[in-house]
Design a protein around this motif. Structure first.
Motif, PDB file in Angstrom:
ATOM      1  N   ILE A 114       0.844  -1.199   0.000  1.00 35.70           N
ATOM      2  CA  ILE A 114       0.000   0.000   0.000  1.00 35.70           C
ATOM      3  C   ILE A 114       0.879   1.248   0.000  1.00 35.70           C
ATOM      4  CG2 ILE A 114      -1.596   1.392   1.385  1.00 35.70           C
ATOM      5  CD1 ILE A 114      -2.844  -1.259   2.354  1.00 35.70           C
ATOM      6  N   GLU A 115       1.872   1.265   0.879  1.00 34.99           N
ATOM      7  CA  GLU A 115       2.745   2.436   0.987  1.00 34.99           C
ATOM      8  C   GLU A 115       3.545   2.655  -0.296  1.00 34.99           C
ATOM      9  OE1 GLU A 115       2.879   4.817   3.432  1.00 34.99           O
ATOM     10  OE2 GLU A 115       1.160   3.780   4.266  1.00 34.99           O
ATOM     11  N   LEU A 116       4.044   1.583  -0.888  1.00 46.08           N
ATOM     12  CA  LEU A 116       4.797   1.720  -2.144  1.00 46.08           C
ATOM     13  C   LEU A 116       3.883   2.192  -3.279  1.00 46.08           C
ATOM     14  CD1 LEU A 116       7.189  -1.351  -1.974  1.00 46.08           C
ATOM     15  CD2 LEU A 116       7.788   1.083  -1.751  1.00 46.08           C
ATOM     16  N   PHE A 117       2.649   1.689  -3.295  1.00 44.31           N
ATOM     17  CA  PHE A 117       1.700   2.162  -4.302  1.00 44.31           C
ATOM     18  C   PHE A 117       1.478   3.659  -4.158  1.00 44.31           C
ATOM     19  CE2 PHE A 117      -2.529   3.195  -5.856  1.00 44.31           C
ATOM     20  CZ  PHE A 117      -2.452   2.718  -7.158  1.00 44.31           C
ATOM     21  N   GLN A 118       1.340   4.118  -2.929  1.00 44.68           N
ATOM     22  CA  GLN A 118       1.167   5.552  -2.695  1.00 44.68           C
ATOM     23  C   GLN A 118       2.400   6.333  -3.156  1.00 44.68           C
ATOM     24  OE1 GLN A 118      -1.208   6.824   0.957  1.00 44.68           O
ATOM     25  NE2 GLN A 118      -0.462   4.816   1.589  1.00 44.68           N
ATOM     26  N   LEU A 119       3.567   5.785  -2.918  1.00 36.66           N
ATOM     27  CA  LEU A 119       4.810   6.440  -3.327  1.00 36.66           C
ATOM     28  C   LEU A 119       4.884   6.591  -4.843  1.00 36.66           C
ATOM     29  CD1 LEU A 119       7.717   7.458  -2.628  1.00 36.66           C
ATOM     30  CD2 LEU A 119       8.455   5.087  -2.873  1.00 36.66           C
ATOM     31  N   PHE A 120       4.563   5.523  -5.554  1.00 32.54           N
ATOM     32  CA  PHE A 120       4.707   5.530  -7.012  1.00 32.54           C
ATOM     33  C   PHE A 120       3.529   6.157  -7.751  1.00 32.54           C
ATOM     34  CE2 PHE A 120       7.462   1.754  -5.974  1.00 32.54           C
ATOM     35  CZ  PHE A 120       8.650   2.415  -6.223  1.00 32.54           C
TER      36      PHE A 120
END
Length: 158
Positions: A114-120
């Motif tokens: 979830i956090e990586l999706f938000q980052l990218f």
């Protein structure tokens, strides 16, 4: 106790609501604008706004606890409460997740995703403190599962 069929339906509903609240929190038109702006610069902007320092956001919320402009309580407690059902439902649905390590490792991979999706994607901001708080919520949910399991065993003995 709720049977597994209904627990699966609740779990899917929970995951959908979680995705709506965390990732797709903006109005649909805003999400379309964000998606239309996706270029490699979006990734660099996401990196510049990301928090990779543990406890930075938590300290900020604690420091500004009384500030009416920042919802410190909602952000801190909400990040924990939102993931309690994950830690409770995973071992209820799949016996393999009764193992604390497997439950937490799987949940942390999900949270990191979830956090990586938000980052990218620029649909949110990467924050390592969110991973910590979400993981804490998952652990609390897991401990609730263990407690409920112990209590139901005690009641069956009587």
């Amino acid at each position: 106790m709720i049977n597994k069929k209904y627990m699966r339906i609740l779990f899917i509903l929970y995951l959908l609501i979680l995705m709506k609240v965390i990732i797709f929190k903006f109005p649909f038109t805003k999400l379309l604008q964000i998606a239309a702006s996706w270029k490699k610069e979006v990734f660099w902007e996401g990196l510049s706004g990301a928090n990779f320092k543990l406890f930075r956001t938590i300290k900020l919320y604690v420091r500004h606890w009384d500030n009416k402009g920042i919802n410190s309580f909602g952000n801190l407690v909400g990040n924990i409460i939102a993931f309690i059902p994950l830690g409770y439902m995973m071992p209820r649905l799949h016996k393999i997740f009764e193992n604390l390590f497997l439950c937490m490792a799987t949940a942390l991979l999900f949270i990191l995703g979830i956090e990586l999706f938000q980052l990218f994607s620029a649909f949110g901001i990467f924050d390592v403190d969110d991973i910590l708080l979400n993981g804490l919520g998952t652990l609390i949910g897991y401990l609730c599962f263990v407690l409920m399991k112990l209590l139901t065993k005690e009641n069956k003995k009587d």
